[in-house]
Every structure is written in structure tokens, then in C-alpha cells.
Design a protein around this motif. Structure first.
Motif, PDB file in Angstrom:
ATOM      1  N   VAL A 175       0.848  -1.191   0.000  1.00  0.00           N
ATOM      2  CA  VAL A 175       0.000   0.000   0.000  1.00  0.00           C
ATOM      3  C   VAL A 175       0.883   1.241   0.000  1.00  0.00           C
ATOM      4  N   PRO A 176       0.338   2.331  -0.484  1.00  0.00           N
ATOM      5  CA  PRO A 176       1.142   3.557  -0.576  1.00  0.00           C
ATOM      6  C   PRO A 176       1.501   4.120   0.783  1.00  0.00           C
ATOM      7  N   GLU A 177       0.587   4.006   1.736  1.00  0.00           N
ATOM      8  CA  GLU A 177       0.875   4.635   3.027  1.00  0.00           C
ATOM      9  C   GLU A 177       0.008   4.038   4.120  1.00  0.00           C
ATOM     10  N   PHE A 178       0.380   4.386   5.327  1.00  0.00           N
ATOM     11  CA  PHE A 178      -0.286   3.871   6.510  1.00  0.00           C
ATOM     12  C   PHE A 178      -0.945   4.994   7.303  1.00  0.00           C
ATOM     13  N   ASN A 179      -0.667   6.206   6.912  1.00  0.00           N
ATOM     14  CA  ASN A 179      -0.976   7.323   7.800  1.00  0.00           C
ATOM     15  C   ASN A 179      -2.468   7.528   8.005  1.00  0.00           C
ATOM     16  N   HIS A 180      -3.234   7.344   6.982  1.00  0.00           N
ATOM     17  CA  HIS A 180      -4.644   7.624   7.118  1.00  0.00           C
ATOM     18  C   HIS A 180      -5.414   6.374   7.486  1.00  0.00           C
ATOM     19  N   VAL A 181      -6.704   6.489   7.525  1.00  0.00           N
ATOM     20  CA  VAL A 181      -7.529   5.389   7.972  1.00  0.00           C
ATOM     21  C   VAL A 181      -7.784   4.388   6.859  1.00  0.00           C
ATOM     22  N   PHE A 182      -7.789   4.879   5.643  1.00  0.00           N
ATOM     23  CA  PHE A 182      -8.238   4.050   4.535  1.00  0.00           C
ATOM     24  C   PHE A 182      -7.462   2.729   4.424  1.00  0.00           C
ATOM     25  N   PHE A 183      -6.164   2.815   4.246  1.00  0.00           N
ATOM     26  CA  PHE A 183      -5.410   1.605   3.983  1.00  0.00           C
ATOM     27  C   PHE A 183      -5.356   0.648   5.175  1.00  0.00           C
ATOM     28  N   PRO A 184      -5.138   1.154   6.385  1.00  0.00           N
ATOM     29  CA  PRO A 184      -5.220   0.232   7.517  1.00  0.00           C
ATOM     30  C   PRO A 184      -6.544  -0.516   7.571  1.00  0.00           C
ATOM     31  N   THR A 185      -7.605   0.169   7.240  1.00  0.00           N
ATOM     32  CA  THR A 185      -8.903  -0.500   7.293  1.00  0.00           C
ATOM     33  C   THR A 185      -9.000  -1.589   6.229  1.00  0.00           C
ATOM     34  N   VAL A 186      -8.490  -1.301   5.055  1.00  0.00           N
ATOM     35  CA  VAL A 186      -8.472  -2.331   4.014  1.00  0.00           C
ATOM     36  C   VAL A 186      -7.670  -3.536   4.500  1.00  0.00           C
ATOM     37  N   ILE A 187      -6.556  -3.243   5.133  1.00  0.00           N
ATOM     38  CA  ILE A 187      -5.703  -4.322   5.634  1.00  0.00           C
ATOM     39  C   ILE A 187      -6.456  -5.175   6.647  1.00  0.00           C
ATOM     40  N   ILE A 188      -7.194  -4.527   7.530  1.00  0.00           N
ATOM     41  CA  ILE A 188      -7.968  -5.281   8.512  1.00  0.00           C
ATOM     42  C   ILE A 188      -8.906  -6.250   7.805  1.00  0.00           C
ATOM     43  N   GLY A 189      -9.604  -5.746   6.793  1.00  0.00           N
ATOM     44  CA  GLY A 189     -10.539  -6.603   6.076  1.00  0.00           C
ATOM     45  C   GLY A 189      -9.847  -7.793   5.433  1.00  0.00           C
ATOM     46  N   ALA A 190      -8.713  -7.535   4.812  1.00  0.00           N
ATOM     47  CA  ALA A 190      -7.988  -8.618   4.144  1.00  0.00           C
ATOM     48  C   ALA A 190      -7.476  -9.629   5.159  1.00  0.00           C
ATOM     49  N   GLN A 191      -6.956  -9.110   6.249  1.00  0.00           N
ATOM     50  CA  GLN A 191      -6.390  -9.994   7.258  1.00  0.00           C
ATOM     51  C   GLN A 191      -7.464 -10.889   7.865  1.00  0.00           C
ATOM     52  N   GLU A 192      -8.621 -10.327   8.030  1.00  0.00           N
ATOM     53  CA  GLU A 192      -9.745 -11.088   8.578  1.00  0.00           C
ATOM     54  C   GLU A 192      -9.960 -12.374   7.784  1.00  0.00           C
ATOM     55  N   ILE A 193      -9.938 -12.242   6.472  1.00  0.00           N
ATOM     56  CA  ILE A 193     -10.190 -13.401   5.615  1.00  0.00           C
ATOM     57  C   ILE A 193      -8.967 -14.311   5.536  1.00  0.00           C
ATOM     58  N   ILE A 198     -13.507  -3.812   0.820  1.00  0.00           N
ATOM     59  CA  ILE A 198     -12.493  -3.919  -0.234  1.00  0.00           C
ATOM     60  C   ILE A 198     -11.453  -4.959   0.156  1.00  0.00           C
ATOM     61  N   GLY A 199     -10.964  -4.842   1.378  1.00  0.00           N
ATOM     62  CA  GLY A 199      -9.963  -5.781   1.853  1.00  0.00           C
ATOM     63  C   GLY A 199     -10.478  -7.209   1.846  1.00  0.00           C
ATOM     64  N   ARG A 200     -11.675  -7.380   2.360  1.00  0.00           N
ATOM     65  CA  ARG A 200     -12.253  -8.718   2.394  1.00  0.00           C
ATOM     66  C   ARG A 200     -12.361  -9.290   0.985  1.00  0.00           C
ATOM     67  N   LEU A 201     -12.876  -8.467   0.096  1.00  0.00           N
ATOM     68  CA  LEU A 201     -13.106  -8.935  -1.266  1.00  0.00           C
ATOM     69  C   LEU A 201     -11.783  -9.280  -1.949  1.00  0.00           C
ATOM     70  N   ALA A 202     -10.804  -8.430  -1.753  1.00  0.00           N
ATOM     71  CA  ALA A 202      -9.492  -8.683  -2.356  1.00  0.00           C
ATOM     72  C   ALA A 202      -8.942 -10.011  -1.861  1.00  0.00           C
ATOM     73  N   ALA A 203      -9.050 -10.246  -0.568  1.00  0.00           N
ATOM     74  CA  ALA A 203      -8.554 -11.495   0.001  1.00  0.00           C
ATOM     75  C   ALA A 203      -9.306 -12.684  -0.577  1.00  0.00           C
ATOM     76  N   LYS A 204     -10.605 -12.556  -0.669  1.00  0.00           N
ATOM     77  CA  LYS A 204     -11.392 -13.668  -1.204  1.00  0.00           C
ATOM     78  C   LYS A 204     -11.012 -13.965  -2.651  1.00  0.00           C
ATOM     79  N   LYS A 205     -10.772 -12.919  -3.399  1.00  0.00           N
ATOM     80  CA  LYS A 205     -10.408 -13.117  -4.803  1.00  0.00           C
ATOM     81  C   LYS A 205      -9.070 -13.842  -4.911  1.00  0.00           C
ATOM     82  N   ILE A 206      -8.126 -13.426  -4.063  1.00  0.00           N
ATOM     83  CA  ILE A 206      -6.822 -14.086  -4.057  1.00  0.00           C
ATOM     84  C   ILE A 206      -6.996 -15.571  -3.748  1.00  0.00           C
ATOM     85  N   LEU A 207      -7.775 -15.857  -2.737  1.00  0.00           N
ATOM     86  CA  LEU A 207      -7.984 -17.255  -2.346  1.00  0.00           C
ATOM     87  C   LEU A 207      -8.638 -18.037  -3.478  1.00  0.00           C
TER      88      LEU A 207
END
Lengths: 390, 390
Positions: A116-134, A347-356
Motif C-alpha cells: 500500500v502507498p501509506e499507513f498514515n490515514h484510515v483508509f489503507f489500515p482498514t483495508v488491511i484489517i478486512g484482508a487480514q480477517e479473511i 475492499i480488503g475482504r473482497l481482495a482477500a477472497k479473490k486471491i484465495l
DNA sequence: ACTCGTACCGCAAACGTTTGTGATAGAAAT
DNA sequence: ATTTCTATCACAAACGTTTGCGGTACGAGT
């Protein structure tokens, strides 16, 4: 400063492998191999307790490695009694399987890379949470890297991820990125990739994007519905698709409602707070200033509100403001910022599911699918002129 | 539902390894091995392009693996010409070193594990940024996991990290965590650990903490200096050291200034917004309500401000509020929230540096050092009664 | 002509797994 | 008694590196 033990020079000293844990050096001048510290370590007393391996268990019980391996995997080809004994011994010796060795023989890693481009804002960390969940649920680990919005960092990060033999990549590109050779390497290796938010047309990969066009249309039409007519747009960097899409939505919403599209009311920022502030002041200082501004994101919108406040311009009475991305600050600023919310975690969840899914059946039709997720307009005070005191 | 090809039963079917990529089954009833799908795959046409290895380069040039390896590491024991040829061939064949194999022989991973309770707020992502800044520069990768504030998740995550053979661990514990066996496993393997913010006394490890006591004292003395006298404390969970320390600072600041410490003015939250809201209302509904509240963190403090606003209680005139952690929202809420800022990114940087130091010289004195970082009081409107209209 | 040093390179073991195949024994079937 | 089966295990190769050491060839020194 390493001196050659023979010629005492320091210029041409190269490292030449290790000898029993000691760094070995080589002097190019006098062609001399040597190690530092005189004598070699006599097998250090602080004997780091090596983790127990399958071999240790096998030796302890007088069976073969393969039997131990099979027993621990509950393979039917091993007697129940020996299986019990092996499992018990494994627990007793505190055996932990070595994932690295497993990965090597399986030529996989069970690691998904996330860039991801950055960690500073809320957007990317939240995506990461979703992906990690899956992904953790599916037994995958993640290596998360940030490119700091720098193309060079992105290159080096992808190289690292490639060397780490990741099984899949979830990535959102830098805003600088214009060349995509570093992603083609994954394409060649047939490592599944999922791009989100920012993507490259040139790369065969799954793409998950927010429907930026729809979100922008909704935002601008909301402003029009509130009676604003001279609506400016603080747009994003030109090379980002999301900027283009939001700009397109802005333009279409205007013309669809019979309003002119004026170039002077469109400014492209680099997403920094400083530029946003300068452009906000520019807008407000115009001879004929806009009566509303649709900003590319919430931080920019917040800068606009702050600039208006500094100038004594009332929001939303004299200036309507709409942001994008539902930053947590947007609910707490005065007045509350109307914004376009994105289903970030989804977004994160969906990305993870697609990868799987890609990992599961490798021969799954076209691998460059396109998914658009809908946004939601969250209306707060900053755009409500209808109810606000004039 | 897999049926045995011999006895047609489904009960006692076990997986029994693989045969040429096909899952092999075993029926316990009739003791029959079989695979599904009839014939075996005839070596699939979609021949996944295997990444080129050192062996491939060696074969292409008619040299030994070792020579290639040495050439790529610029070892002096290989001729400059062959070195050039090998490097060129490596580029031509698009060679990427296999990190997994490297890790196996080095019995290391060059991966640092990072385990944090959550990702949702700004604090932990910022710490991660700081750590990553240092670690990537040193050639280390990171696996980041979140325990979701759940003890069970923490256990399973540490197991994963242990199996991943991480070289070091940076961790902040769950607020549930009371037993530390899962960390002792790292101790036994002599894997360096750095705890930050939340730590276990029982574990030999580096500890980096914010000086919570000092921060709390500064916050409360600031309130006292502003003329507040009946100061409440919305404290954190009892088992967290940071809660205890901030509570201690609160108590000491009061008594040092001759103010009574009243139990009714101390409530322990679970850090959730809901509880914070309930407790805030409780404070404000008291027969003799506090004239100021020092909150364990900014989200709680924000809930307090919102509750006061809902009741028509003016901040800071009737109620002073001070938070902790300098949440980005705190600057944008009305009124701006006075808060205790922590050197967040610095924690990450420091933790990373400590890990690297421990990795460098393994025999470095006592491994359980304690570092306290200072905080900074950021004064905003929510606590400035002196200047505020009464 | 002999030794010796050295530049260069290959051999092979090792890291810790997985897994196909071969081997052995005992039991069952003929 | 001979064959066939099968339950159980061991052997060994393989994954892709690194690296100590042994070997060769060649030049220099005696």
C-alpha cells in the motif's frame, strides 16, 4: 576499518564467506585470506537451544523421519500406537514445525503480500484489517509493505516480495507509478494479483475499485439539489484513475443538470494538505468565487473548511463543501463534513477472497475481472444550505 | 462426500498423501488406496513457468552451483570474467533469489514479527510505520498480525509467528492477556522480544513504554492550574499497566496539590465508545458533578465532550476535559481537545532499533531493559477555563 | 626437476521438510 | 506349502540455497 593482517592495508578488503561462524576476509592486494579475532570460537558456551526438528523426534524414538512426518499429519500408513508415541514425544520435546522448510518443499509460502502507498490515514489500515480477517482464517500470513507513495520504494518492495515467494499480491499503486514492469514479473510467475483503488490497465489482474464516478455524481448532484450553482472541484493527480473518474462524475453531473463546466473551477492537487490549503485560498479569493467545492478527499475538504473559517466565510451558508472517503475527523469538525463513504473494509475482504479463489482453481477463466463497489453519501451540515440560515 | 471405490462406503475415508499431484485416499473399512478422477493428470499443459534457480544458471553456463552462488555474492574466489558472465546470464534469465531456501540454510528468516491488538486507531499503525522505517532499511521484512484484543487470537498468532521462524518480535499485548506462556516459547528459543506500551513483568524482554505517570501528572496539574478542583478520572482497564500508571499520576497530582482523591470520581472503562458514553453521562448526572474530567484516551474524551454538548454543559467553562494520545480528531472537534501526545512513531523506531541491536550482539548484558519515553501536553480549548468566558 | 603457493572451481553436505517407492513381516487365501 | 495381500515402516530424492574443503592447473621460486 579492517586492516589486512598481512600487508596492513585497508583498501582492498573483501568479505569472503564464513568459517565456522567467523567472518572471513580477503585482501585483494596481497591475496590473503584471514579471519578477525585470532582463534576461532570454540563452539560457544551459550549454546542457543536449537528448536527440535522432526529428525530429533525420529532419533529419540528410533523411527524414520518419514514416519514422524506422516504421524504428525495423521497419515493412515502409520500404526496407531506409534502415532500416539510420536505425537506425545513431539509435545514433550516442544516440537514446532519449521514453516520455512515446509515452504521450500512445497515451493510456496502461504504468505500474501500486501503493498500500500501509506499507513498514515484510515483508509489503507482498514483495508488491511478486512484482508487480514479473511486470510488468517484461511491459514495465510501477510507481509505488509508501504511504498510511501514513492515509485522507487514500490520497485524495491515488489522485489522483496518476489524473493519472499509470496503466493499472491494485493496492491494499491503509488500515485507516481507510470511503468509497470515490476508487476509484470508477478504476471510471468503466474502469481495472482489483486489491485484495489489504483490499478494499471496494462496488467492482467483482478481489480477492485470503488465506483468513483457514481460517488462523485451523487456528491455533486446533492450540492445542486441544495441550490448551489457555481460548484468547483478540487481534483486529484491526473494519472490516478480515481481522480479521472471523480472528475468525470463531477463534469457529467454538472452538464446533466444544465450547469456549465468551467476550467477555472477545476484544480488538481497532489493530495497534500499544503497544496489543498493554497488552492482553497485561491478559490475563495477569486473575483467570482464558487459557492460550493467538491473535494477529492476529506483532508482536502477539511483544509477548505479551515480556510473558509479563517476568512470568515460561513459554511454551508456561503460555501457548500463535500469531501470523499469519510475520514473519522469529518464527523467531528465544525460543521460536520458531508462526504462519500467507501466500503473500505469490504475492499480488503473482497481482495482477500479473490486471491484465495485464484489460488484454489488456477485455471479460472479470465483473470482480469473488474469489480466496482458502491459508495454511500453521508450528508452532514457542511452542504445543507436548504436548512441553514442564510 | 467421497465414496470408496471398492466398498462404496463413505464413513472411513482418510486422506493418504498425494500421488503425482492427485489427492490419494484410503478407506479404513476395506483398506483400499485410490485416487479420484480416474486417470492421473498427464502433466498439465499450463506449464507454470518455474522461476529460474541457481541450478538453471549453472547448467546454462556449465559451471557448478557453488560458483554461481559465489559469483552472485561477489566472492573473491571466482574469476572476474566468469563472474561477469554469470551475472549477465542471471539477468538474462530473470533470476530472483529464493528467499525461502536462503532462510532455510541460514536458519533464519529475516522477518520480524509484529503483533498488535488492533489496527483501527491511529496509534498502532503509526508505531508500525516507525518500525518499518528502520527494519526495511536494515533488510528485514515484517509480518504484522493483529490480535483483535483477544487472548485466543494472540495465542494462535504467536504460534504462527513461531512457526514462521521470525527473528524477532515486537509486541503489544491484548488487554485480556494475563498468562504469558506463549511468550515464554520465544524466550526459550532466545528470540529477541520488545514489548511496547503493554508488557508482562514475567517475561525477560526489552520494554518500551510511554511515561504514563508523568503524562497523567502533567494533564491533571494543568487542570488544577486552570482552577478546576473537582477533577474526575475516566480510567482504563485495571490489568493494563498504562491504566495503573495514569491512575497513579492522577492520584499523586491531586494529593500533591492538596486535593482529595474521591473514589466516586474514578470509573474504569473497557475503552469502548459505548461505555465511555454511559460513564460520561453518569458523571454529568451526579448530584455534585465534577468540574473536569481526565480521560484515559481521546476517544473517551470525545465521548465526554459530546455528552456534555448534548446536555448543554459548556466546555471548558463548566467542564474541563483532557484526553490522552492526541487522536487526529482531537484537533478538529469543537472545542479542540487538550491531550497528552505520545511519541508514537518514535516508539516503533526505537523498538526496531532495539531488535536490531539484540540481533547484532547476542550476548548483550541484561536483555530486559526498560525505556520510558516522555510525553508532551498539547493544550487546546477544552481545558482553558482561565481564558474562557464564565 | 622439484616444491610450493595460489587462483579458480567443483563436490558434497547441510538446513528441515514432504512423499513416491521399496522393503519387510505377518496374515490370509489358495 | 505356496502365493497374495496388506499393514507398517524405512530409504532416498527433492525443494534452492550456502559453504568448507578438496582438487587442478599454472606460475614462481629453489
Amino acid at each position: 576499518m579492517i586492516k589486512c593482517l598481512k600487508c596492513n592495508r585497508v583498501e582492498a578488503i573483501l568479505k569472503a564467506g564464513f568459517l565456522r561462524g567467523q567472518q572471513r576476509y580477503y585482501c585483494k592486494d596481497c591475496s590473503f585470506h584471514f579471519t578477525l579475532g585470532g582463534t576461532l570460537k570454540p563452539s560457544p558456551t551459550s549454546r542457543k537451544s536449537r528448536p527440535t526438528t522432526i529428525k530429533d523426534i525420529a532419533r529419540a524414538l528410533g523411527v524414520a523421519n518419514s514416519t514422524v512426518s506422516r504421524a504428525l499429519h495423521d497419515h493412515p500408513d502409520v500404526n496407531e500406537d506409534t502415532k500416539k508415541a510420536i505425537i506425545q514425544m513431539a509435545q514433550q520435546m516442544d516440537y514446532q514445525p519449521n514453516q520455512v522448510a515446509y515452504d521450500l518443499v512445497k515451493s510456496q509460502s502461504r504468505i500474501i503480500g500486501m503493498l500500500v502507498p501509506e499507513f498514515n490515514h484510515v483508509f489503507f489500515p482498514t483495508v488491511i484489517i478486512g484482508a487480514q480477517e479473511i486470510l488468517t482464517k484461511a491459514g495465510y500470513r501477510m507481509i505488509i509493505m508501504q511504498s510511501n507513495e514513492s515509485y522507487a520504494d514500490e520497485i524495491s518492495n515488489t522485489a522483496t516480495l518476489l524473493a519472499s515467494r509470496i503466493d499472491g499480491l494485493i496492491v494499491s499503486m503509488t500515485k507516481e507509478t507510470n511503468h509497470y514492469e515490476h508487476f509484470k514479473a508477478f504476471e510471468k510467475r503466474e502469481i495472482p494479483m489483486v489491485f484495489f483503488n489504483r490499478y494499471a490497465e496494462e496488467i492482467m489482474a483482478q481489480r477492485i475499485v470503488i465506483d468513483d464516478y457514481q460517488g462523485a455524481v451523487a456528491a455533486v448532484e446533492h450540492l445542486i439539489g441544495q441550490g448551489y450553482r457555481r460548484i468547483a472541484h478540487m481534483a486529484g493527480p491526473r494519472n490516478l484513475t480515481l481522480s479521472q473518474e471523480r472528475l468525470r462524475g463531477y463534469i457529467d453531473a454538472l452538464s446533466r443538470n444544465g450547469l456549465p463546466v468551467l476550467n477555472e473551477l477545476i484544480l488538481h492537487t497532489d493530495l497534500s494538505d499544503e497544496t489543498a490549503k493554497i488552492y482553497a485560498q485561491h478559490f475563495l479569493d477569486m473575483a467570482e468565487p464558487p459557492d460550493a467545492i467538491f473535494a477529492i478527499n476529506d483532508p482536502s475538504a477539511i483544509q477548505i473548511i479551515l480556510a473558509a473559517r479563517a476568512k470568515g466565510i460561513r459554511v454551508p451558508a456561503e460555501l457548500g463543501v463535500v469531501g470523499y472517503s469519510n475520514d473519522p475527523r469529518s464527523a467531528y469538525i465544525e460543521p460536520g463534513l458531508t462526504t462519500v463513504a467507501q466500503p473500505t473494509k469490504e475492499i480488503g475482504r473482497l481482495a482477500a477472497k479473490k486471491i484465495l479463489a485464484l489460488l484454489a482453481n488456477e485455471a479460472s477463466g479470465p483473470t482480469d475481472q473488474f469489480v466496482k463497489l458502491d459508495t454511500e453519501l453521508i450528508v452532514r451540515a457542511s452542504s445543507l444550505r436548504a436548512q441553514a440560515p442564510r
